[in-house]
Write a protein that holds these residues in place. Structure first.
Motif, PDB file in Angstrom:
ATOM      1  N   UNK A  80       0.813  -1.222   0.000  1.00  0.00           N
ATOM      2  CA  UNK A  80       0.000   0.000   0.000  1.00  0.00           C
ATOM      3  C   UNK A  80       0.846   1.272   0.000  1.00  0.00           C
ATOM      4  N   UNK A  81       2.161   1.126   0.247  1.00  0.00           N
ATOM      5  CA  UNK A  81       3.009   2.319   0.325  1.00  0.00           C
ATOM      6  C   UNK A  81       4.377   1.998  -0.251  1.00  0.00           C
ATOM      7  N   UNK A  82       4.990   2.970  -0.915  1.00  0.00           N
ATOM      8  CA  UNK A  82       6.354   2.748  -1.425  1.00  0.00           C
ATOM      9  C   UNK A  82       7.307   3.774  -0.819  1.00  0.00           C
ATOM     10  N   UNK A  83       7.097   3.983   0.476  1.00  0.00           N
ATOM     11  CA  UNK A  83       7.845   5.011   1.173  1.00  0.00           C
ATOM     12  C   UNK A  83       8.739   4.402   2.256  1.00  0.00           C
ATOM     13  N   UNK A  84      10.041   4.723   2.229  1.00  0.00           N
ATOM     14  CA  UNK A  84      10.940   4.337   3.328  1.00  0.00           C
ATOM     15  C   UNK A  84      11.303   5.614   4.075  1.00  0.00           C
ATOM     16  N   UNK A  85      10.698   5.821   5.261  1.00  0.00           N
ATOM     17  CA  UNK A  85      10.843   7.115   5.950  1.00  0.00           C
ATOM     18  C   UNK A  85      12.199   7.271   6.642  1.00  0.00           C
ATOM     19  N   UNK A  86      12.542   8.538   6.903  1.00  0.00           N
ATOM     20  CA  UNK A  86      13.820   8.882   7.520  1.00  0.00           C
ATOM     21  C   UNK A  86      14.015   8.181   8.870  1.00  0.00           C
ATOM     22  N   UNK A 128      21.609   5.269  -7.901  1.00  0.00           N
ATOM     23  CA  UNK A 128      20.698   6.183  -8.617  1.00  0.00           C
ATOM     24  C   UNK A 128      21.049   6.245 -10.101  1.00  0.00           C
ATOM     25  N   UNK A 129      22.359   6.326 -10.415  1.00  0.00           N
ATOM     26  CA  UNK A 129      22.769   6.399 -11.826  1.00  0.00           C
ATOM     27  C   UNK A 129      22.340   5.141 -12.581  1.00  0.00           C
ATOM     28  N   UNK A 130      22.472   4.007 -11.934  1.00  0.00           N
ATOM     29  CA  UNK A 130      22.093   2.743 -12.568  1.00  0.00           C
ATOM     30  C   UNK A 130      20.600   2.712 -12.876  1.00  0.00           C
ATOM     31  N   UNK A 131      19.792   3.146 -11.896  1.00  0.00           N
ATOM     32  CA  UNK A 131      18.336   3.144 -12.106  1.00  0.00           C
ATOM     33  C   UNK A 131      17.955   4.159 -13.185  1.00  0.00           C
ATOM     34  N   UNK A 132      18.665   5.294 -13.229  1.00  0.00           N
ATOM     35  CA  UNK A 132      18.395   6.292 -14.286  1.00  0.00           C
ATOM     36  C   UNK A 132      18.708   5.702 -15.654  1.00  0.00           C
ATOM     37  N   UNK A 133      19.797   4.941 -15.739  1.00  0.00           N
ATOM     38  CA  UNK A 133      20.159   4.306 -17.014  1.00  0.00           C
ATOM     39  C   UNK A 133      19.060   3.331 -17.455  1.00  0.00           C
ATOM     40  N   UNK A 134      18.286   2.835 -16.469  1.00  0.00           N
ATOM     41  CA  UNK A 134      17.189   1.913 -16.792  1.00  0.00           C
ATOM     42  C   UNK A 134      15.868   2.668 -17.030  1.00  0.00           C
ATOM     43  N   UNK A 135      15.947   3.991 -17.112  1.00  0.00           N
ATOM     44  CA  UNK A 135      14.773   4.778 -17.493  1.00  0.00           C
ATOM     45  C   UNK A 135      14.059   5.461 -16.340  1.00  0.00           C
ATOM     46  N   UNK A 136      14.564   5.323 -15.113  1.00  0.00           N
ATOM     47  CA  UNK A 136      13.882   5.948 -13.974  1.00  0.00           C
ATOM     48  C   UNK A 136      14.118   7.450 -13.973  1.00  0.00           C
ATOM     49  N   UNK A 137      13.115   8.181 -13.542  1.00  0.00           N
ATOM     50  CA  UNK A 137      13.270   9.630 -13.291  1.00  0.00           C
ATOM     51  C   UNK A 137      13.510   9.767 -11.786  1.00  0.00           C
ATOM     52  N   UNK A 138      14.628  10.373 -11.427  1.00  0.00           N
ATOM     53  CA  UNK A 138      14.963  10.455 -10.005  1.00  0.00           C
ATOM     54  C   UNK A 138      15.236  11.891  -9.598  1.00  0.00           C
ATOM     55  N   UNK A 139      14.590  12.316  -8.504  1.00  0.00           N
ATOM     56  CA  UNK A 139      14.874  13.635  -7.936  1.00  0.00           C
ATOM     57  C   UNK A 139      15.290  13.429  -6.485  1.00  0.00           C
ATOM     58  N   UNK A 140      16.292  14.172  -6.075  1.00  0.00           N
ATOM     59  CA  UNK A 140      16.651  14.138  -4.656  1.00  0.00           C
ATOM     60  C   UNK A 140      16.309  15.511  -4.091  1.00  0.00           C
ATOM     61  N   UNK A 141      15.315  15.532  -3.212  1.00  0.00           N
ATOM     62  CA  UNK A 141      14.820  16.807  -2.672  1.00  0.00           C
ATOM     63  C   UNK A 141      14.565  16.673  -1.186  1.00  0.00           C
ATOM     64  N   UNK A 142      14.982  17.669  -0.439  1.00  0.00           N
ATOM     65  CA  UNK A 142      14.749  17.704   1.011  1.00  0.00           C
ATOM     66  C   UNK A 142      15.142  16.389   1.696  1.00  0.00           C
ATOM     67  N   UNK A 143      16.236  15.819   1.253  1.00  0.00           N
ATOM     68  CA  UNK A 143      16.720  14.608   1.909  1.00  0.00           C
ATOM     69  C   UNK A 143      15.974  13.344   1.491  1.00  0.00           C
ATOM     70  N   UNK A 144      15.126  13.427   0.461  1.00  0.00           N
ATOM     71  CA  UNK A 144      14.402  12.224   0.006  1.00  0.00           C
ATOM     72  C   UNK A 144      14.745  11.896  -1.442  1.00  0.00           C
ATOM     73  N   UNK A 145      14.856  10.598  -1.727  1.00  0.00           N
ATOM     74  CA  UNK A 145      15.009  10.161  -3.118  1.00  0.00           C
ATOM     75  C   UNK A 145      13.600   9.860  -3.629  1.00  0.00           C
ATOM     76  N   UNK A 146      13.204  10.562  -4.730  1.00  0.00           N
ATOM     77  CA  UNK A 146      11.885  10.305  -5.308  1.00  0.00           C
ATOM     78  C   UNK A 146      12.131   9.692  -6.681  1.00  0.00           C
ATOM     79  N   UNK A 147      11.836   8.400  -6.819  1.00  0.00           N
ATOM     80  CA  UNK A 147      12.117   7.685  -8.075  1.00  0.00           C
ATOM     81  C   UNK A 147      10.800   7.254  -8.715  1.00  0.00           C
ATOM     82  N   UNK A 148      10.692   7.475 -10.021  1.00  0.00           N
ATOM     83  CA  UNK A 148       9.463   7.106 -10.734  1.00  0.00           C
ATOM     84  C   UNK A 148       9.824   6.516 -12.089  1.00  0.00           C
TER      85      UNK A 148
END
Ligand code: EPU
Length: 420
Positions: A80-86, A128-148
């Motif tokens: 139900x969630x894809x969040x790993x909190x701080x 992160x670079x590896x996942x981006x090479x596989x087509x993921x869009x990744x932003x690192x903001x406010x200490x969180x990795x947001x991958x889609x």
């Protein structure tokens, strides 16, 4: 806060069993997120880091049942969630291992960015670079990795810039459900990666080359349930062998895999230990002799593991002769040195090398644990020292050594946990 009190100068003598490997169990538990099927895992060690991973999986919606014998049943059919909190990531960096599985199966993962830790800065840009090479869009903001990613990840040829264990694991897991072929170049070769690959293969994944520096994964649409037994912990094995060596004792360790410890066994033999091995056991006998000093440099598997560096340093403090230990994996993994010096060790640090002149004996002192393997080295030093040592902040050791007082007591050590 718990402390360990150890009366040292007693040779360890006896036989114990080795637990399941923490660093195999963590990625394998994270990989349960990849499948809607029911998964059975045996030989999970009872450790703080495992409890943290189980909490994290529980929060995402994985249904877990576990028994006292280390068997876990996982069902990730209703995540139900894809969040790993701080709050969880800051207590265990290995939480980053859910990034690849969540993104690959659900197209989304929000994972708090792990900070530095006691042993080094430990960035995760290769993941992160590896996942981006596989087509993921990744932003690192406010200490969180947001991958889609839209739809499935795409297979890619990825050359990692350094050998990273959890980086290889994250990308290997992500690639199992990607569209097409992924090739991981410069992959880590640690045995825990082979155990994870075997688990994924049991789920139906198509993986070749795990254990070598090139791993090829053919992505498939869905993974199934499976049953798997976690490999024995090679670092726990090495730690108990070093404990027997530093106390001039004699030990037999069962349920382990000698072939995975070649570099460590070689150094212990050089220190003067007689070592015998069978298919799943190792024995070590010092014949009551003082160890000889041994020099070494850490490097990725199959070379000498960084996770055994601190324990070998403890051994060198009371060994005959002078040694150098060079740490090449982490930039700050010498936190145990100052504590060993409080016990009478003669160690000089020059950059990433420690020069150690063996002394006749260490003496007990109040000391403090700073990270998992540093704590293990302090326990070893305390077992050999004359008098009583009190080790504070022992929670670090509970992250990675199952029932350490029970196992050491069984070997004749005089050790007690004091709960403050
Ligand atoms: N690194 C980067 N960028 C990355 C990834 C790694 O610069 O994107 C650097 C690290 O900072 C480090 C080196 O590469 O200097 C190797 O780090 P690696 O990624 O291999 O370490 P890890 O995967 O975070 C695992 C173990 C550690 C073990 C190391 C090295 C797990 C859960 N952890 O960490 O185990 O020391 O590999 O073998 O598998 C322990 O059990 O006490 C422990 C720290």
């Amino acid at each position: 806060m718990d402390k360990l009190r150890i009366h040292g100068n007693v040779p360890l003598n006896g036989e114990i069993s080795i637990s399941g490997a923490k660093n195999a169990a963590l990625p394998i538990l994270a990989a349960t997120l990849l499948s809607p099927g029911t998964i059975h895992i045996r030989n999970i060690p009872h450790l703080q880091d495992i409890s943290t991973m189980l909490s994290l999986l529980g929060q995402t919606g994985v249904k877990l049942t576990l028994d006292e014998r280390g068997n876990v049943q996982a069902d990730a059919s209703a995540v139900v969630s894809w969040h790993a909190p701080y709050e969880l990531v800051r207590t265990m960096r290995a939480s980053i291992l859910v990034l690849g599985p969540l993104l690959s199966r659900f197209g989304a993962a929000d994972v708090s960015l792990p900070g530095g830790c006691a042993i080094g800065s430990r960035p995760v840009e290769q993941h992160l670079k590896g996942l981006q090479a596989m087509g993921a869009k990744i932003q690192v903001e406010n200490g969180d990795i947001r991958a889609r990613c839209r739809g499935r990840l795409r297979g890619a040829s990825i050359a990692m810039e350094m050998v990273t264990v959890t980086g290889t694991e994250n990308l290997m897991m992500a690639a199992t459900l990607a569209e097409g072929q992924t090739i991981l170049h410069n992959a880590a070769r640690e045995p825990e990666i082979v155990d994870l690959a075997n688990f994924l293969i049991a789920m139906g994944a198509k993986i070749h080359g795990a254990g070598s520096s090139t791993i090829t994964i053919e992505g498939i649409k869905e993974l199934a349930g499976c049953s798997h037994q976690i490999m024995p912990d090679r670092i726990e094995t090495g730690t108990y062998l070093a404990a027997a060596a530093i106390t001039r004792g004699r030990i037999r360790l069962n349920n382990t895999q000698p072939a995975l410890l070649e570099a460590v066994l070689l150094k212990l033999s050089e220190a003067g230990a007689s070592i015998e091995t069978g298919s799943d056991w190792i024995s070590l006998d010092m014949h009551g002799k003082r160890p000889q000093a041994v020099s070494l440099a850490t490097a990725p598997y199959p070379a000498f593991p960084t996770d055994m560096q601190a324990q070998m340093m403890a051994l060198n403090t009371i060994a005959e002769g002078t040694s150098t230990i060079t740490e090449t994996i982490f930039e700050n993994r010498f936190m145990h040195v100052q504590e060993l010096q409080r016990m009478g060790a003669d160690i000089t640090l020059k950059g990433s090398t420690a020069l150690c002149k063996g002394v006749e004996s260490l003496h007990g002192a109040p000391i403090m644990a700073t990270d998992l393997r540093a704590s293990a080295s302090l326990v070893l030093a305390a077992l050999a020292a004359v008098g009583e040592t009190c080790i504070d902040r022992i929670y670090h050791i509970d992250r990675g050594y199952e029932c350490i007082e029970e196992k050491l007591s069984q070997l004749g050590a005089r050790i007690q946990r004091a709960t403050m």
